[in-house]
Structure formats: structure tokens, C-alpha cells
Design a protein around this motif. Sequence first.
Motif, PDB file in Angstrom:
ATOM      1  N   ASN A  88      40.264  41.871  36.289  1.00 22.96           N
ATOM      2  CA  ASN A  88      39.348  40.971  36.976  1.00 22.96           C
ATOM      3  C   ASN A  88      38.140  41.749  37.450  1.00 22.96           C
ATOM      4  OD1 ASN A  88      38.085  39.260  39.037  1.00 22.96           O
ATOM      5  ND2 ASN A  88      39.885  37.955  38.713  1.00 22.96           N
ATOM      6  N   ALA A 125      36.689  33.364  29.397  1.00 22.86           N
ATOM      7  CA  ALA A 125      37.208  34.728  29.471  1.00 22.86           C
ATOM      8  C   ALA A 125      36.799  35.519  28.246  1.00 22.86           C
ATOM      9  CB  ALA A 125      38.733  34.700  29.607  1.00 22.86           C
ATOM     10  N   GLU A 154      45.367  41.404  32.431  1.00 24.50           N
ATOM     11  CA  GLU A 154      44.087  40.919  32.925  1.00 24.50           C
ATOM     12  C   GLU A 154      43.392  41.983  33.760  1.00 24.50           C
ATOM     13  OE1 GLU A 154      42.107  37.308  35.618  1.00 24.50           O
ATOM     14  OE2 GLU A 154      44.278  37.436  35.351  1.00 24.50           O
ATOM     15  N   ALA A 208      36.762  37.608  34.130  1.00 15.74           N
ATOM     16  CA  ALA A 208      38.095  37.937  33.634  1.00 15.74           C
ATOM     17  C   ALA A 208      38.042  38.451  32.198  1.00 15.74           C
ATOM     18  CB  ALA A 208      39.009  36.726  33.713  1.00 15.74           C
ATOM     19  N   THR A 209      38.688  39.572  31.979  1.00 14.23           N
ATOM     20  CA  THR A 209      38.885  40.114  30.644  1.00 14.23           C
ATOM     21  C   THR A 209      40.371  40.370  30.451  1.00 14.23           C
ATOM     22  OG1 THR A 209      36.707  41.179  30.571  1.00 14.23           O
ATOM     23  CG2 THR A 209      38.389  42.030  29.079  1.00 14.23           C
ATOM     24  N   PHE A 210      40.904  39.900  29.343  1.00 11.10           N
ATOM     25  CA  PHE A 210      42.301  40.133  29.005  1.00 11.10           C
ATOM     26  C   PHE A 210      42.363  41.089  27.818  1.00 11.10           C
ATOM     27  CE2 PHE A 210      41.991  35.979  30.945  1.00 11.10           C
ATOM     28  CZ  PHE A 210      43.090  35.915  31.792  1.00 11.10           C
TER      29      PHE A 210
END
Length: 380
Positions: free
Chosen positions: A92, A195, A90, A78-80
Motif C-alpha cells: 500500500n 490497482a 499487497e 495499491a500494488t499487488f
Amino acid sequence: MTRDSRIHDVAVVGGGVAGAATVIALAREGVTPIWIAPGHSDRAEVFGESLAPSARTVMASLGLGDVLKDPRHRASNATFSAWGSDFLVERNAAVHLEGPGLVLDREAFDSSMAYAAQQVSERRTVVLTSAAWRDGTWSLGLHGGASVKSRFVVDATGRSVSIGRRMVRVVTHDRMVAAVTRVPQRSTDVEATRATLIEAMADGWLYAALLADGRMSLAYFSDPDLLPHGIRHDVDCWRALVAGSRHVSRWLDDAGFDIVEPPSIVAAGTRWLERPAGANGEDEPPWAAVGDAAAAMDPLSSHGLTTSLWSGARVGAAASSWLGGDRAPLDRYSLAVEAGIRQYVADQVRVYGQERRYCGRPFWSRRAISPGGLLARTRP
């Protein structure tokens, strides 16, 4: 003082990931290179933990797939990001066919790469001091007065580009820098989200990623003239900058992370060699550059490590082919890197153009230019 009278087939100069990958790729082609690589203690602390999913294929091709199973690395599902908007979005990564990327323990990863490379090379843990092409061979001077000779040389010296800058022009687009540190958690009562978070700010952008060891990797990217005065030495200045963010500061506070030291300042600008390899006839020495020596890109791309591995693998095979009289793979490598740079430039302009909240600020206006204009305005 020791002068090695042997003429080695290939000399790889540089002790980072790209150099190690090149050494390993050469060995898999049956070539034992001499590896001129200072020890880890001689290098600055390394940063940059993101490994793209596509790197798994490259690592497998080098016989190093198990390195990525080390529990000191964690999956990056996950990267926000807060980019072009005040809200977090987000992305994914679990949908990649190669599997998720990784957030690496860089010290562990680099040590694993160096160990694997050292087993299949003749390593000299010294610094290169000179390089010259004489009588059909490379003569490489080493710290302490020693020297070695080789038929082919690979520049894996990172942003210093020790060999490549002697051969062709270094093209520089920007001189962005990063303020970087690793932040400890003051209490384990709160389990921090596993994350990565990227957040645009008025004069740059913040990156935060939870490492497998529980620390937070924290970096702020901006231009040298836009960094707050004294940030390198003033932890309060660093804290104030991070506190000015909307999302990263909240994540740090809620999970109990304390910024306890000022950041290191490292180069993070975009630049590349006009040509990343050469061996055109008897007049040009045979050479190639890999990793950041060939092209150092904006960390926003998150492909620096993967590109280092890919370029090392490609050049290892290409140098072996060149030794056998086939120059075509080296030419194809050059064309691939040049095409990658053009695509990168187009992507960079598009991504930075998505952030319009700060379009009047110097950091963002400097990056508001068409791909053709970017390539035209670059400078040596």
C-alpha cells in the motif's frame, strides 16, 4: 533550407518528458532554450504510467504541481505482486509522506508537459540529423537542411542517445523488451479494482494496471529470444501467454477485459552512459544527458518517469550555472547519476534474486549475478 546564425545558450534535443522538464527548468533559471523536439505524431506510442510519490516534489519545483490534479490520472494506492511466491502480496502506497503515486494517462501527461515547455522555449518540431562541436559552439543539423548553434546541448533523445553516444561509451547490461498493449473492458457491469499487479512467470514477468479511463495497461517483459514466435502479429499467441498467468489472467477475466489486438514490442533493457555529462576544460564540449538518454533502467523499478523529471530539473539548473561560469552543479549531477546507477544495480540483483521458483530458466539465470559482477560484465 534555413541556417540560424544566432548562437543559442542551450539547445535541448528530444521531445519527451525529460526534454520538456529540462526546458521548463532552464526557463525558471532565466534561460530561453531552443528546443528541437518532433511533434507527438512523430513519436511511437508511449507506455509506462507509474509516477512515484517523490515526483510530486519535482513537479512542484517546476511550477507544474497542478498538472498532477488532472482527473485523467488516478492515485496509485495499491500494488499487488506475485513475486517469489504463488500468492499475491499487497504493497500500500498511501503511507508515503509525499502522498500516493499516480497511474498516469500518458498521452494527457506528455501533452501537458509539452505545452508548458513550448510556452517558454523556441521550438523546432524537426528531427536532429547531425551534431558537431566546432570553434567553441555546437552545430546541430536538422531534417530539411536547417541548422542551429548553441553553447551547451542537452541530450533528451531517450534510448537512441543521439548526442551522448558521440561523447562516451553506452554501457548495455541487457536487451530486455516489453510486449505492450491497452486492453478495453467489454462490459461496465463489473467495476475493476483500481490497482497495479505484477506477476513473475517462467520466462519473464507481467504488469497490469487499471488506467483512469477504464482500460487496462498490460505489458510482458522478457528477453527477445524468449518471446513466443509471432507474438507481434498473432493475438491468439498473446492471449495464450497472458492466460498462462495465475493472477493477471483471472483479474482480466473476472472484470471483463478482452485482449483484442497483438502487442507492440518496445525496448525495455537496462543501459546507461559511462558518464552523463561533461564540460571539462576547452577540449570537451559542454553537454549533459537526461532521462533514458542518461540511464534507462528496468521498468520493475517504476522510477523511469520520476527520474526523467528529476534529471531534467537538475540539468536545467546545472546548465544555467555553467553558462554563468560555475561547473560544479554539472559535476554534482554526474556524480548523483553514477551513484544512482550503483544503487539501482544492487537493488535489481536483490529484487530479481527474490524469485527462486524459476531460477533454472534463462530469463532468471541471466539476472542471477552479484552487483559487482553486473557492473563488470556490461558491454558497449
